[in-house]
Design a protein around this motif. Sequence first.
Motif, PDB file in Angstrom:
ATOM      1  N   ASP A  89      -0.148  -0.866  -5.612  1.00 36.95           N
ATOM      2  CA  ASP A  89       0.560   0.337  -5.179  1.00 36.95           C
ATOM      3  C   ASP A  89      -0.393   1.278  -4.435  1.00 36.95           C
ATOM      4  N   ALA A  90      -1.593   1.456  -4.976  1.00 32.42           N
ATOM      5  CA  ALA A  90      -2.562   2.356  -4.362  1.00 32.42           C
ATOM      6  C   ALA A  90      -3.035   1.831  -3.014  1.00 32.42           C
ATOM      7  N   ALA A  91      -3.229   0.512  -2.911  1.00 35.08           N
ATOM      8  CA  ALA A  91      -3.696  -0.075  -1.652  1.00 35.08           C
ATOM      9  C   ALA A  91      -2.663   0.099  -0.550  1.00 35.08           C
ATOM     10  N   PHE A  92      -1.392  -0.148  -0.858  1.00 37.79           N
ATOM     11  CA  PHE A  92      -0.359   0.084   0.152  1.00 37.79           C
ATOM     12  C   PHE A  92      -0.157   1.574   0.398  1.00 37.79           C
ATOM     13  N   GLY A  93      -0.383   2.384  -0.627  1.00 36.16           N
ATOM     14  CA  GLY A  93      -0.245   3.824  -0.478  1.00 36.16           C
ATOM     15  C   GLY A  93      -1.208   4.410   0.531  1.00 36.16           C
ATOM     16  N   VAL A  94      -2.386   3.819   0.655  1.00 37.17           N
ATOM     17  CA  VAL A  94      -3.356   4.260   1.658  1.00 37.17           C
ATOM     18  C   VAL A  94      -2.755   4.167   3.060  1.00 37.17           C
ATOM     19  N   LEU A  95      -1.855   3.215   3.260  1.00 34.96           N
ATOM     20  CA  LEU A  95      -1.203   3.006   4.556  1.00 34.96           C
ATOM     21  C   LEU A  95       0.033   3.873   4.728  1.00 34.96           C
ATOM     22  N   GLY A  96       0.375   4.661   3.705  1.00 37.70           N
ATOM     23  CA  GLY A  96       1.596   5.454   3.759  1.00 37.70           C
ATOM     24  C   GLY A  96       2.829   4.681   3.371  1.00 37.70           C
ATOM     25  N   LEU A  97       2.635   3.545   2.672  1.00 42.83           N
ATOM     26  CA  LEU A  97       3.765   2.748   2.201  1.00 42.83           C
ATOM     27  C   LEU A  97       3.935   2.975   0.708  1.00 42.83           C
ATOM     28  N   ASP A  98       5.101   3.431   0.306  1.00 41.53           N
ATOM     29  CA  ASP A  98       5.389   3.702  -1.099  1.00 41.53           C
ATOM     30  C   ASP A  98       6.065   2.510  -1.760  1.00 41.53           C
ATOM     31  N   ALA A  99       5.888   2.391  -3.062  1.00 41.90           N
ATOM     32  CA  ALA A  99       6.655   1.422  -3.851  1.00 41.90           C
ATOM     33  C   ALA A  99       8.040   2.010  -4.058  1.00 41.90           C
ATOM     34  N   VAL A 100       9.001   1.591  -3.224  1.00 38.27           N
ATOM     35  CA  VAL A 100      10.317   2.228  -3.232  1.00 38.27           C
ATOM     36  C   VAL A 100      11.298   1.557  -4.194  1.00 38.27           C
ATOM     37  N   MET A 101      10.997   0.318  -4.608  1.00 41.00           N
ATOM     38  CA  MET A 101      11.868  -0.386  -5.536  1.00 41.00           C
ATOM     39  C   MET A 101      11.070  -1.495  -6.209  1.00 41.00           C
ATOM     40  N   ARG A 102      11.390  -1.769  -7.464  1.00 38.94           N
ATOM     41  CA  ARG A 102      10.688  -2.827  -8.190  1.00 38.94           C
ATOM     42  C   ARG A 102      11.684  -3.609  -9.038  1.00 38.94           C
ATOM     43  N   TYR A 103      11.573  -4.935  -8.985  1.00 40.30           N
ATOM     44  CA  TYR A 103      12.451  -5.829  -9.731  1.00 40.30           C
ATOM     45  C   TYR A 103      11.616  -6.757 -10.614  1.00 40.30           C
ATOM     46  N   GLY A 104      12.288  -7.419 -11.544  1.00 40.01           N
ATOM     47  CA  GLY A 104      11.594  -8.341 -12.426  1.00 40.01           C
ATOM     48  C   GLY A 104      11.735  -9.795 -12.050  1.00 40.01           C
TER      49      GLY A 104
END
Length: 206
Positions: free
Chosen positions: A168-183
């Motif tokens: 999550d943090a690595a993509f967050g550096v690019l301005g990409l948020d974890a917008v949805m999560r599934y199992g």
Amino acid sequence: MSTRWQRIARAQAGDDYAARYAERFRALAGRGGDVHGEAAFVADLLPPPARVLDAGCGTGRVAVRLAELGYDVVGVDVDASMLEVARAEAPQLDWRLGDLATFDLGATFDVVLVAGNTIPLLEPGTLLDACERLGAHLTPGGVVVCGYGLDAAHLPGDCPPTDLAEVDAAFGVLGLDAVMRYGTWGGDAFDPVDGYAITLYAEPRR
């Protein structure tokens, strides 16, 4: 020098691991098992002929199915032997040899799909670089779909788990948020106890 994936795969299946990997899924499909969950998940996100990058495509199972559904798909993988099987299966598709931490296809995609435990199988210390490269191949408004096992029971060999917070943090550096999560690829709710996560990373809605 072999990659983490190649070392684990050879330990489990020998030098012909690529052919054995593909055969395992063919056998599962032959027994009536569902081997197209990842492609079905993408199809629920957006219709063809969207452009999809199958990052860490391996022997091409997911990319081939996406192409059958009408998507414009490119597969990239660091393992030449896996790509050799993919090309034999579907020579008409676009298969590229590349390290996810450094690759540049000179193109962008509506969906960047990272399945098959690709993230935890990255080389040590390359997560941030790989996420940057994956994000760089995303069209504005596109989505990265990232699915992998969270514990030893869902990972091959001695592959160490990768914490969701790190990704999550690595993509967050690019301005990409974890917008949805599934199992599951079937869209079931995420529960960390189950040991698997599929996360959608995208630009936050303004």
